[in-house]
Design an enzyme around this catalytic site. Structure first.
Site, PDB file in Angstrom:
ATOM      1  CB  CYS B  33      -0.905   0.004   1.119  1.00  0.00           C
ATOM      2  SG  CYS B  33      -1.794  -1.371   1.628  1.00  0.00           S
ATOM      3  CB  CYS B 102      -1.076   9.386   6.673  1.00  0.00           C
ATOM      4  SG  CYS B 102      -0.579   9.071   4.935  1.00  0.00           S
TER       5      CYS B 102
END
Lengths: 388, 146
Positions: B33, B102
């Protein structure tokens, strides 16, 4: 700032801007108007521009159509040809590494009953004429293969593919947005039936493109309306854009030889230095048959966007095919198509040069890059133990 | 596209590195990812005495890791478990929408390290804590996504 993102867009040259300005203010007429002075001057400017573009591609003036840009040209070529000629078949051949302007257009046609073959590429990003030959079926009506890849710089064997298409009686379109003005192109010798180009990739303005359509080839219109562009592309002509594109293209073609030598020297210095001085890297795309301005490198154990940001803070503008810069979860479809695993594709960096860059800029870049890579790797959990 | 605070934490990340005698280590994300965060903690008497991180990822991944370590350093385990991705986002003066994940990863990394601590102590981690080994790019946890 050192600008190394010329595959994204380029700076308009002063000579180009100077050629365009009078068309905005003095020769601003509508080329379709019948009154004399302003309309005539506009018509003449447009036809001069068309002739210049035709000469640069070894085409005829009446085979050059101005569009709103490279994406429109790709859309028009593929949709326009497919829809007009669907009685000949419904199969289209393209490649897995095309620009989205081609890929998404093909996906759109798939939703409307066309069948599309996406040819895989080799590990350097190229397709072969033999692959195209093997994929052609009795119901194939169009082949669309990019001239040169925008991410990894691979130049395809366009003349050979053109010859196969000619032999098989299948129309051949090439998205040459990255190649026009960068490498020699002869639409006749290369058997190209349709070719897309974009002004802002070779120091011309944005918002203007070209579609070359070989005479006699029949396409449906994409933009309907007035009778501009010989009745094939409606909309009042963007004459300043056309003039600017033509001026930029004529400069690019006239200076191609010396520019290619300069770009190749800078490109190879960047590639050679990085491969020699930075461990755990790979060059994407070939050493030969590569656009003279393209460098594409993957740095293992780091992610492309953080590399791009770090370089930006030092004043160097580059790009990356990482997921974080593409706005999706997946890295570049081109890097995946040449067989890279996701984690390596995420660490890509593209440097795309122009004739305005200098060897001094290249040297400054090469001095800054290795410590940045080292710093990001020291921060990366993937790098733990690699050098122990 | 990033706030000045994000860029500042990206340029000068706090608490980067490893802790040799860490008694809590958590890793979340995966290389496929494009982001992995690894948190090291030294926990004494229920307090996070030291915390360091290593991150493979974009600018936001590095900045959120840095900020998350700042927000839990010196805090008790209970306080650290209350850290939310929203608090990380706010402390960084915002994140672009595509980078919210994130902050989720940063929250998860802190929690994964604490789960590891509980396991090392032979204790049952509090219910519902993510240990970081869910192998998905877009986490399905109930986080604030805004």
């Amino acid at each position: 700032m050192v600008y190394f993102d010329n595959a994204a867009t380029t700076r308009v040259k002063e000579e180009v801007l100077e050629a365009m300005l009078p068309v905005f203010t003095d020769n601003f007429g509508n080329a379709s108007s019948t009154y004399t002075t302003p309309g005539q001057r506009a018509r003449k400017a447009l036809s001069d521009a068309r002739r210049t573009v035709a000469a640069a591609l070894n085409a005829e003036e009446r085979e050059i159509f101005f569009t709103g840009g490279g994406s429109e040209s790709d859309n028009w070529a593929i949709k326009g040809y497919a829809l007009k000629n669907k009685s000949k078949g419904n199969h289209i051949i393209t490649t897995a590494v095309e620009h989205h302007a081609v890929l998404h257009t093909c996906e759109f046609l798939e939703k409307h009953g066309f069948e599309v073959t996406y040819l895989p590429v080799d590990e350097e990003g190229a397709v072969s004429a033999e692959q195209v030959r093997a994929a052609i079926r009795p119901d194939t009506l169009l082949v669309s293969v990019m001239f040169a890849n925008n991410e990894i710089g691979t130049i395809n064997p366009i003349a050979e593919i053109g010859a196969v298409c000619r032999e098989k009686g299948v129309a051949f379109h090439t998205d040459a947005v990255q190649a026009v003005g960068a490498v020699p192109i002869d639409v006749k010798a290369m058997n190209i039936d349709m070719l897309s180009a974009s002004g802002h990739k070779f120091h011309g303005p944005k918002g203007i493109g070209v579609l070359y359509i070989k005479k006699g080839l029949r396409l449906d219109n994409l933009i309907h309306g007035g009778a501009q562009e010989n009745g094939r592309r409606a909309g009042t002509e963007n004459i300043p854009g056309a003039v600017g594109l033509a001026k930029a293209l004529s400069i690019a073609v006239e200076t191609m030889e010396e520019k290619t030598a300069k770009l190749t020297a800078m490109r190879d210095k960047i590639i050679d230095t990085i491969l020699a001085e930075v461990p755990y890297v790979r060059l994407n795309g070939p050493r030969e048959n590569r656009l003279p301005n393209n460098v594409s490198i993957c740095f293992r154990y780091i992610e492309g966007e953080s590399l791009l940001l770090s370089l930006d803070m030092k004043g160097f503008v580059v790009s990356s095919g990482s997921a974080c810069t593409s706005g999706s979860l997946d890295p570049s479809h081109v890097l995946l198509a040449i067989g890279l695993p996701h984690e390596i594709a995420h660490g890509s960096m593209r440097v795309s040069l122009s004739g305005e860059n200098t060897m001094e800029e290249v040297d400054a870049f090469l001095a800054e890059l290795p410590p940045i890579v080292r710093r990001l790797r020291e921060m990366s959990p993937l790098f733990e133990g690699v050098e122990k | 596209m990033y706030s000045e605070k994000v860029m500042e934490h990206f340029a000068n990340p706090r608490n980067v590195g490893e802790i040799e005698d860490a008694n809590a280590v958590g890793t979340v994300g995966n290389a496929k990812c494009g982001d992995i965060m690894k948190m090291y903690m030294k926990i004494e008497d229920g307090v996070i005495k030291d915390v360091k991180f290593k991150t493979f990822g974009c600018g936001a991944a590095i900045a959120t890791s840095s900020m998350a370590t700042e927000l839990v350093k010196g805090k008790t385990i209970e306080e650290a478990l209350e850290l939310t991705n929203k608090a990380v986002i706010e402390a960084l003066d915002g994140l672009p929408p595509a980078k919210i994940h994130c902050s989720v990863l940063a929250e998860d990394a802190i929690k994964a390290a604490i789960v590891d601590y509980y396991k090392r102590q032979g204790l049952e981690p509090p219910a519902g804590l993510c240990s970081g080994d869910c192998d998905a790019c877009a986490h399905g946890h109930d986080h604030v996504m805004e």
